[in-house]
Motif scaffolding. Structure first.
Motif, PDB file in Angstrom:
ATOM      1  N   ALA A 113     -67.360 -93.195-117.185  1.00  0.00           N
ATOM      2  CA  ALA A 113     -66.434 -92.531-116.260  1.00  0.00           C
ATOM      3  C   ALA A 113     -67.173 -92.049-115.027  1.00  0.00           C
ATOM      4  N   LYS A 114     -68.372 -91.496-115.205  1.00  0.00           N
ATOM      5  CA  LYS A 114     -69.169 -91.008-114.078  1.00  0.00           C
ATOM      6  C   LYS A 114     -69.546 -92.164-113.170  1.00  0.00           C
ATOM      7  N   GLU A 115     -69.945 -93.288-113.758  1.00  0.00           N
ATOM      8  CA  GLU A 115     -70.319 -94.465-112.973  1.00  0.00           C
ATOM      9  C   GLU A 115     -69.117 -94.982-112.182  1.00  0.00           C
ATOM     10  N   PHE A 116     -67.939 -94.961-112.796  1.00  0.00           N
ATOM     11  CA  PHE A 116     -66.727 -95.408-112.115  1.00  0.00           C
ATOM     12  C   PHE A 116     -66.399 -94.496-110.933  1.00  0.00           C
ATOM     13  N   LEU A 117     -66.542 -93.162-111.140  1.00  0.00           N
ATOM     14  CA  LEU A 117     -66.207 -92.213-110.078  1.00  0.00           C
ATOM     15  C   LEU A 117     -67.151 -92.321-108.888  1.00  0.00           C
ATOM     16  N   GLU A 118     -68.403 -92.758-109.121  1.00  0.00           N
ATOM     17  CA  GLU A 118     -69.330 -92.904-108.011  1.00  0.00           C
ATOM     18  C   GLU A 118     -68.871 -93.997-107.056  1.00  0.00           C
ATOM     19  N   LYS A 119     -68.106 -94.949-107.552  1.00  0.00           N
ATOM     20  CA  LYS A 119     -67.606 -96.024-106.706  1.00  0.00           C
ATOM     21  C   LYS A 119     -66.304 -95.630-106.014  1.00  0.00           C
ATOM     22  N   GLU A 120     -65.708 -94.542-106.457  1.00  0.00           N
ATOM     23  CA  GLU A 120     -64.415 -94.116-105.939  1.00  0.00           C
ATOM     24  C   GLU A 120     -64.579 -93.105-104.818  1.00  0.00           C
ATOM     25  N   LYS A 121     -63.467 -92.647-104.338  1.00  0.00           N
ATOM     26  CA  LYS A 121     -63.409 -91.669-103.271  1.00  0.00           C
ATOM     27  C   LYS A 121     -63.881 -90.306-103.768  1.00  0.00           C
ATOM     28  N   ILE A 122     -64.655 -89.584-102.912  1.00  0.00           N
ATOM     29  CA  ILE A 122     -65.061 -88.219-103.226  1.00  0.00           C
ATOM     30  C   ILE A 122     -64.503 -87.293-102.154  1.00  0.00           C
ATOM     31  N   TYR A 123     -64.501 -86.003-102.462  1.00  0.00           N
ATOM     32  CA  TYR A 123     -63.961 -85.004-101.550  1.00  0.00           C
ATOM     33  C   TYR A 123     -65.042 -83.970-101.253  1.00  0.00           C
ATOM     34  N   SER A 124     -65.079 -83.508 -99.991  1.00  0.00           N
ATOM     35  CA  SER A 124     -66.048 -82.513 -99.575  1.00  0.00           C
ATOM     36  C   SER A 124     -65.371 -81.576 -98.585  1.00  0.00           C
ATOM     37  N   VAL A 125     -65.928 -80.372 -98.432  1.00  0.00           N
ATOM     38  CA  VAL A 125     -65.340 -79.376 -97.531  1.00  0.00           C
ATOM     39  C   VAL A 125     -66.204 -79.292 -96.276  1.00  0.00           C
ATOM     40  N   GLN A 126     -65.619 -79.701 -95.156  1.00  0.00           N
ATOM     41  CA  GLN A 126     -66.348 -79.644 -93.890  1.00  0.00           C
ATOM     42  C   GLN A 126     -66.273 -78.224 -93.346  1.00  0.00           C
ATOM     43  N   VAL A 127     -67.450 -77.685 -92.988  1.00  0.00           N
ATOM     44  CA  VAL A 127     -67.501 -76.307 -92.488  1.00  0.00           C
ATOM     45  C   VAL A 127     -67.861 -76.242 -91.017  1.00  0.00           C
ATOM     46  N   LYS A 128     -68.457 -77.309 -90.471  1.00  0.00           N
ATOM     47  CA  LYS A 128     -68.869 -77.260 -89.073  1.00  0.00           C
ATOM     48  C   LYS A 128     -69.093 -78.670 -88.574  1.00  0.00           C
ATOM     49  N   SER A 129     -68.956 -78.853 -87.257  1.00  0.00           N
ATOM     50  CA  SER A 129     -69.327 -80.122 -86.630  1.00  0.00           C
ATOM     51  C   SER A 129     -70.046 -79.803 -85.321  1.00  0.00           C
ATOM     52  N   PHE A 130     -70.968 -80.674 -84.936  1.00  0.00           N
ATOM     53  CA  PHE A 130     -71.795 -80.477 -83.752  1.00  0.00           C
ATOM     54  C   PHE A 130     -71.782 -81.725 -82.900  1.00  0.00           C
ATOM     55  N   LYS A 180     -62.926 -69.809 -91.707  1.00  0.00           N
ATOM     56  CA  LYS A 180     -61.488 -70.034 -91.522  1.00  0.00           C
ATOM     57  C   LYS A 180     -61.174 -71.481 -91.125  1.00  0.00           C
ATOM     58  N   ASP A 181     -62.147 -72.166 -90.466  1.00  0.00           N
ATOM     59  CA  ASP A 181     -61.908 -73.534 -89.994  1.00  0.00           C
ATOM     60  C   ASP A 181     -62.268 -74.600 -91.027  1.00  0.00           C
ATOM     61  N   ALA A 182     -62.702 -74.216 -92.222  1.00  0.00           N
ATOM     62  CA  ALA A 182     -63.108 -75.198 -93.235  1.00  0.00           C
ATOM     63  C   ALA A 182     -61.906 -76.036 -93.664  1.00  0.00           C
ATOM     64  N   PHE A 183     -62.167 -77.328 -93.884  1.00  0.00           N
ATOM     65  CA  PHE A 183     -61.101 -78.217 -94.348  1.00  0.00           C
ATOM     66  C   PHE A 183     -61.680 -79.272 -95.281  1.00  0.00           C
ATOM     67  N   VAL A 184     -60.792 -79.877 -96.079  1.00  0.00           N
ATOM     68  CA  VAL A 184     -61.191 -80.888 -97.054  1.00  0.00           C
ATOM     69  C   VAL A 184     -61.041 -82.264 -96.431  1.00  0.00           C
ATOM     70  N   ALA A 185     -62.083 -83.082 -96.608  1.00  0.00           N
ATOM     71  CA  ALA A 185     -62.049 -84.463 -96.127  1.00  0.00           C
ATOM     72  C   ALA A 185     -62.453 -85.376 -97.278  1.00  0.00           C
ATOM     73  N   SER A 186     -61.902 -86.578 -97.282  1.00  0.00           N
ATOM     74  CA  SER A 186     -62.273 -87.544 -98.320  1.00  0.00           C
ATOM     75  C   SER A 186     -63.273 -88.543 -97.737  1.00  0.00           C
ATOM     76  N   TYR A 187     -64.204 -88.968 -98.593  1.00  0.00           N
ATOM     77  CA  TYR A 187     -65.271 -89.881 -98.189  1.00  0.00           C
ATOM     78  C   TYR A 187     -65.354 -91.017 -99.196  1.00  0.00           C
ATOM     79  N   GLN A 188     -65.714 -92.174 -98.673  1.00  0.00           N
ATOM     80  CA  GLN A 188     -65.951 -93.317 -99.546  1.00  0.00           C
ATOM     81  C   GLN A 188     -67.064 -94.141 -98.932  1.00  0.00           C
ATOM     82  N   ASP A 189     -68.052 -94.480 -99.751  1.00  0.00           N
ATOM     83  CA  ASP A 189     -69.228 -95.222 -99.298  1.00  0.00           C
ATOM     84  C   ASP A 189     -69.915 -94.538 -98.123  1.00  0.00           C
ATOM     85  N   GLY A 190     -69.978 -93.192 -98.137  1.00  0.00           N
ATOM     86  CA  GLY A 190     -70.684 -92.449 -97.107  1.00  0.00           C
ATOM     87  C   GLY A 190     -69.936 -92.303 -95.798  1.00  0.00           C
TER      88      GLY A 190
END
Length: 199
Positions: A113-130, A180-190
């Motif tokens: 299951a872990k190996e399968f999830l590594e190939k799938e979409k992941i989610y991360s919380v963006q806190v800042k951009s420059f 306050k500006d943090a948001f969730v973004a989905s990532y796949q293959d970096g």
């Protein structure tokens, strides 16, 4: 946007690192358990073969001696009783091996299951951009940190989550801390796929 203490950020990353270390240990255990499982299967097959041969030989000897001499009938019963004891001990061993096999199957399922999830979409919380690549914000000691270029910005995200709900809970914690500006973004293959709905 509020200022986060580096110690708070390091504490967050330490928690994330601990979960990664646990996952790595589980993967190592899966490797060892798979080796053990292979050995146990071989042992079980050899044991079953030996048991079958033993039973056939025991039955053959018993039949041979009981057919030729009635005086050896008592001896045949002893051999049969010994064979039954051996069969019971083999059954006990086989049941133990079955239980171990079930445990190893659970570990193997986790690994797959872990190996399968590594190939799938992941989610991360963006806190800042420059606008510029400010890599000094991310220490090499911190893990579960994404630093992704989203033209023309460099996005800084925390956490790698398998489900959107986990990422949303983490975002809520960060918002409560003042991001306050943090948001969730989905990532796949970096690469960032999309910005997710925060609720």
């Amino acid at each position: 946007m509020p200022f986060i203490e580096e110690s708070d950020l390091l504490d967050l990353h330490k928690d994330i690192e601990k979960s990664q270390i646990i996952n790595e240990r589980l993967l190592d255990q899966v490797g060892f358990k798979n080796k053990d499982l292979r050995k146990l299967r071989i042992q079980r097959n050899v044991l079953a073969g030996i048991t079958l041969v033993f039973l056939l030989l025991t039955f053959g000897f018993w039949a041979f001696f009981s057919g030729l001499r009635t005086s050896n009938e008592f001896r045949g019963q002893e051999v049969l009783a010994e064979a039954e004891d051996s069969i019971n001990s083999f059954r006990t061993r086989i049941n133990f091996l079955k239980e171990r096999n079930e445990e190893l199957s659970l570990v193997k399922e986790f690994y797959l299951a872990k190996e399968f999830l590594e190939k799938e979409k992941i989610y991360s919380v963006q806190v800042k951009s420059f606008v510029e690549n400010n890599a000094t914000l991310a220490s090499e000691a911190l893990t579960n940190t994404l630093f992704v270029k989203t033209n023309p910005f460099y996005a800084y995200s925390l956490g790698n989550f398998e489900t959107l709900e986990e990422a949303r809970r983490f975002r809520k914690q960060l918002v409560n801390m003042g991001f306050k500006d943090a948001f969730v973004a989905s990532y796949q293959d970096g690469k960032r796929v999309k910005i997710e709905d925060p609720f």
